[in-house]
Design a protein around this motif. Structure first.
Motif, mmCIF file in Angstrom:
data_model
loop_
_atom_site.group_PDB
_atom_site.id
_atom_site.type_symbol
_atom_site.label_atom_id
_atom_site.label_comp_id
_atom_site.label_asym_id
_atom_site.label_seq_id
_atom_site.Cartn_x
_atom_site.Cartn_y
_atom_site.Cartn_z
ATOM 1 N N GLY A 350 0.759 -1.229 0.075
ATOM 2 C CA GLY A 350 -0.033 0.105 -0.152
ATOM 3 C C GLY A 350 0.895 1.352 -0.084
ATOM 4 O O GLY A 350 2.141 1.200 -0.046
ATOM 5 N N GLU A 351 0.099 2.256 0.451
ATOM 6 C CA GLU A 351 0.825 3.747 0.245
ATOM 7 C C GLU A 351 1.298 4.038 1.483
ATOM 8 O O GLU A 351 2.672 4.559 1.482
ATOM 9 N N THR A 352 1.023 3.812 2.677
ATOM 10 C CA THR A 352 1.410 4.017 4.065
ATOM 11 C C THR A 352 1.092 2.931 5.091
ATOM 12 O O THR A 352 -0.095 2.256 4.816
ATOM 13 N N ILE A 353 1.960 2.908 5.949
ATOM 14 C CA ILE A 353 1.673 2.108 7.255
ATOM 15 C C ILE A 353 1.815 2.861 8.278
ATOM 16 O O ILE A 353 3.004 3.636 8.466
ATOM 17 N N LEU A 371 -0.451 -0.753 -4.386
ATOM 18 C CA LEU A 371 -1.986 -0.572 -4.226
ATOM 19 C C LEU A 371 -2.313 0.454 -3.704
ATOM 20 O O LEU A 371 -1.748 1.028 -2.704
ATOM 21 N N PRO A 372 -3.806 1.101 -3.977
ATOM 22 C CA PRO A 372 -4.228 2.427 -3.334
ATOM 23 C C PRO A 372 -4.865 2.024 -2.081
ATOM 24 O O PRO A 372 -6.125 2.198 -1.919
ATOM 25 N N ILE A 373 -3.929 1.778 -1.155
ATOM 26 C CA ILE A 373 -4.389 1.610 0.367
ATOM 27 C C ILE A 373 -3.624 1.938 1.289
ATOM 28 O O ILE A 373 -2.366 2.267 0.959
ATOM 29 N N ARG A 374 -4.138 2.066 2.617
ATOM 30 C CA ARG A 374 -3.131 2.592 3.775
ATOM 31 C C ARG A 374 -3.712 1.800 4.829
ATOM 32 O O ARG A 374 -4.850 1.368 4.989
ATOM 33 N N THR A 375 -2.751 1.431 5.862
ATOM 34 C CA THR A 375 -2.977 0.534 6.897
ATOM 35 C C THR A 375 -2.795 1.411 8.092
ATOM 36 O O THR A 375 -1.558 1.892 8.145
ATOM 37 N N ASP A 376 -3.488 1.188 9.188
ATOM 38 C CA ASP A 376 -3.303 1.641 10.553
ATOM 39 C C ASP A 376 -3.017 0.461 11.355
ATOM 40 O O ASP A 376 -4.066 -0.182 11.504
ATOM 41 N N MET A 377 -2.009 0.577 12.233
ATOM 42 C CA MET A 377 -1.993 -0.618 12.917
ATOM 43 C C MET A 377 -2.655 -0.428 14.528
ATOM 44 O O MET A 377 -2.938 0.850 14.732
ATOM 45 N N THR A 415 -6.924 -1.753 7.304
ATOM 46 C CA THR A 415 -6.775 -1.240 5.992
ATOM 47 C C THR A 415 -7.851 -0.535 5.094
ATOM 48 O O THR A 415 -8.929 -1.080 5.198
ATOM 49 N N MET A 416 -7.565 0.656 4.907
ATOM 50 C CA MET A 416 -8.536 1.764 4.097
ATOM 51 C C MET A 416 -8.374 1.852 2.659
ATOM 52 O O MET A 416 -7.077 1.856 2.242
ATOM 53 N N TYR A 417 -9.281 1.967 1.919
ATOM 54 C CA TYR A 417 -8.986 1.937 0.481
ATOM 55 C C TYR A 417 -9.034 3.681 0.342
ATOM 56 O O TYR A 417 -9.621 4.288 0.717
ATOM 57 N N LEU A 418 -8.141 3.910 -0.674
ATOM 58 C CA LEU A 418 -8.183 5.388 -1.234
ATOM 59 C C LEU A 418 -9.106 5.499 -2.296
ATOM 60 O O LEU A 418 -9.721 4.494 -2.725
ATOM 61 N N SER A 419 -9.438 6.422 -2.674
ATOM 62 C CA SER A 419 -10.583 6.725 -3.566
ATOM 63 C C SER A 419 -10.485 5.855 -4.756
ATOM 64 O O SER A 419 -11.711 5.411 -5.195
ATOM 65 N N GLU A 420 -9.335 5.466 -5.408
ATOM 66 C CA GLU A 420 -9.560 4.716 -6.662
ATOM 67 C C GLU A 420 -9.518 3.166 -6.347
ATOM 68 O O GLU A 420 -9.296 2.267 -7.319
ATOM 69 N N GLY A 421 -9.260 2.609 -4.907
ATOM 70 C CA GLY A 421 -9.126 1.472 -4.850
ATOM 71 C C GLY A 421 -10.148 0.341 -4.984
ATOM 72 O O GLY A 421 -11.430 0.845 -5.026
ATOM 73 N N SER A 422 -10.117 -0.868 -5.570
ATOM 74 C CA SER A 422 -11.020 -1.758 -5.770
ATOM 75 C C SER A 422 -10.787 -3.035 -4.948
ATOM 76 O O SER A 422 -9.676 -3.375 -4.984
ATOM 77 N N HIS A 423 -11.641 -3.727 -4.003
ATOM 78 C CA HIS A 423 -11.305 -4.852 -3.322
ATOM 79 C C HIS A 423 -11.496 -5.922 -4.124
ATOM 80 O O HIS A 423 -11.918 -6.085 -5.186
ATOM 81 N N PHE A 424 -10.592 -6.954 -3.475
ATOM 82 C CA PHE A 424 -10.510 -8.267 -4.095
ATOM 83 C C PHE A 424 -11.420 -9.307 -3.992
ATOM 84 O O PHE A 424 -11.565 -9.826 -4.825
ATOM 85 N N ALA A 425 -12.093 -9.229 -2.789
ATOM 86 C CA ALA A 425 -12.853 -10.410 -2.482
ATOM 87 C C ALA A 425 -14.077 -9.539 -1.428
ATOM 88 O O ALA A 425 -13.968 -8.861 -0.683
#
Length: 526
Positions: A350-353, A371-377, A415-425
């Motif tokens: 993703g973009e950031t952790i 991938l257009p995502i970011r994750t916060d622990m 994990t959060m999606y950024l504006s253009e993100g599409s999920h896998f499942a």
């Protein structure tokens, strides 16, 4: 306690205790007895999720499978997951209990947890005829013995007779057996009913003089010699079972093969805190795949597919990749080939952790930007079994026949999606909740998922191989395996070999039950 217990002890780590315990569970089950595995304390980064969404060691989940019962947190009440240095995360009955140093755990925490361990054993024993216990490491670690709750103290608590196992494949088997027994107290040695030699290959007659001398020296019988069993597609206990990755590389012949029927080259980055490497056992078994655990830029450049696996310390492992140029190699591969991230590996893509609480490493870190995502622990761990379907009808730009996915989540972080993100499942939990999982890049060359065990589903794995091969202009796979059938065949082969090799009448006698040679109780265990 209604059940009687037998215990498998080893002269050290990776001598085969886990698989021998699984074999005994299968043998007792085939004889019609209610059996369960038990390991009071397990140190491993390989874990599994129970039906209730609780975390236990992967080895105990395999042993439960061998016994024909559902895995339970009571089979492994304490799971220790190393976090680097001398610190570990302690999971008690499936949930995070704390982060402690080795010294603090051994000197103070063990006694605090002992009543819970006893209670878990009693829960199992109340519902079984036999409990097959597994020790940890060696029972003769005299520097830690005072607070060791995984070996002789558990044997005494359960009044278990013990089988001491040595690994001849590593060398020094007689010295390790003798040394272990010599370091035990008199009453502890009395619990050892006999010894066995594991992983033997060669001429048995050359071994016999040593066995006779050992029996005379220690006053205990050798209960058997178990042969080395190659090609078992069963879970390894810990990273000692992981093929050496530092110098792993494809052969010159593999790299020179330019035919459309060559194997699909998959490189799994062997991170320092690599967790759940058993996720890839099913892929490794496929004849159309050449899977390599690697730590070099060269291997990544030669791969058709690169996989970033799960990690216990995601941010530390990302820094490790950067220090070796592996991050840039993965980014380049994403422009020319295919990249996949599993759990922590997806977070890296993703973009950031960000880790505001210092769960792993306080602060924020840039990801690989694939991938257009970011994750916060976060402090709480997500642990659950899930099933669902791929959001799209294609993989790597190629249509798939089977969109079903299944597996289990064990992760810290949202994990959060950024504006253009599409999920896998799109997934469903046991209680019916719906979850969006993972992410797919716009060009479909990269995808990530939180699902451990996703490749164990035959339909998805087969589509993954077909799509990966098609992307690289390779022919379709000539043969694809049924993973569940392979595992069942391996469990039965393991049990058959162990049953022939060991003195089962004596071992069953320790448990107070009868052994009937050639008897199989129905088809449940087969």
């Amino acid at each position: 306690m209604s059940a009687r217990a037998v215990m498998v002890l080893g002269t050290g780590s990776h001598v085969g205790k886990s698989l021998l315990t699984a074999a005994l569970c299968r043998i007792f089950a085939r004889q019609g007895y209610r059996v369960a595995p038990f390991k009071s304390q397990n140190m491993s980064l390989n874990s599994a999720a129970t039906i209730e969404g609780l975390e236990i060691g992967r080895a105990q989940a395999l042993q439960a499978e061998a016994a024909g019962v559902a895995p339970s947190v009571h089979m492994n009440p304490i799971l220790i997951k190393p976090s680097g240095g001398s610190s570990s995360q302690v999971v008690v009955r499936g949930k995070i209990w704390g982060q402690v140093t080795a010294a603090d755990y051994h000197q103070r925490r063990v006694e605090e947890l002992m009543p819970l361990v006893r209670e878990s054993y009693e829960v199992l024993a109340a519902s079984c005829d036999v409990v097959v216990m597994e020790g940890a490491g060696s029972p003769a670690e005299i520097n830690l013995k005072q607070h060791d709750i995984a070996n002789m103290r558990m044997a005494e608590m359960a009044d278990a007779r013990c089988l001491l196992v040595g690994d001849i494949d590593r060398g020094g088997v007689f010295a390790s057996l003798l040394g272990t027994l010599e370091l035990l107290e008199t009453e502890e040695r009395a619990r050892i009913g006999g010894f066995a030699i594991n992983k033997f290959r060669g001429d048995r007659s050359l071994l016999e003089p040593g066995i006779r001398m050992m029996e005379e020296r220690v006053g205990k019988a050798c209960l058997g010699v178990v042969p080395y069993l190659p090609s078992l597609v069963l879970d390894e206990e810990d990273s000692l079972g992981l093929p050496a990755a530092k110098h792993a590389e494809w052969t010159a012949d593999e790299l020179a093969d330019g035919s459309a029927d060559r194997r699909l080259r998959i490189a799994v980055v062997a991170l320092p805190s690599f967790s759940n490497f058993t996720d890839f056992d099913s892929l490794r078994a496929e004849p159309a795949v050449s899977l390599l655990f690697c730590r070099t830029v060269e291997a990544i450049a030669q791969a058709d597919v690169v996989i970033l696996p799960g990690s216990k310390q995601t941010m530390d492992d990302l820094m490790w990749m950067r220090g070796r140029g592996i991050d840039a190699a993965v980014q380049l591969r994403a422009r020319r080939g295919l990249v996949v991230g599993i759990c922590g590996g997806m977070q890296m893509l993703g973009e950031t952790i960000t880790d505001p609480l210092g769960v792993e490493r306080e602060g924020s870190m840039e990801g690989l930007g694939l991938l257009p995502i970011r994750t916060d622990m976060q402090a709480d761990k997500v642990t659950r079994n899930v099933v669902g379907k791929m959001a799209g009808a294609s993989l790597f730009g190629h249509a798939v026949a089977e969109r079903r996915v299944a597996g289990y989540e064990i992760h810290i972080g949202e994990t959060m999606y950024l504006s253009e993100g599409s999920h896998f499942a799109r997934l469903s939990t046991r209680d019916g909740a719906s979850i969006e999982d993972g992410c797919v890049s716009a060009d479909e060359r990269v995808f990530g998922t939180y699902l451990h065990g996703i490749f164990d589903e035959d339909g998805f794995r087969h589509d993954f191989i077909r799509a990966g091969r098609a992307f690289h202009g390779l022919n379709g796979p000539g043969e694809l395996y049924d993973w569940k059938q392979l595992r069942e065949e391996s469990l039965n082969r393991l049990a058959d070999e162990v049953e022939c090799a060991l003195d089962m009448e004596t071992i069953f006698g320790w448990a107070g039950v009868a052994y009937r040679r050639g008897f199989v109780a129905g088809d449940a265990a087969r």
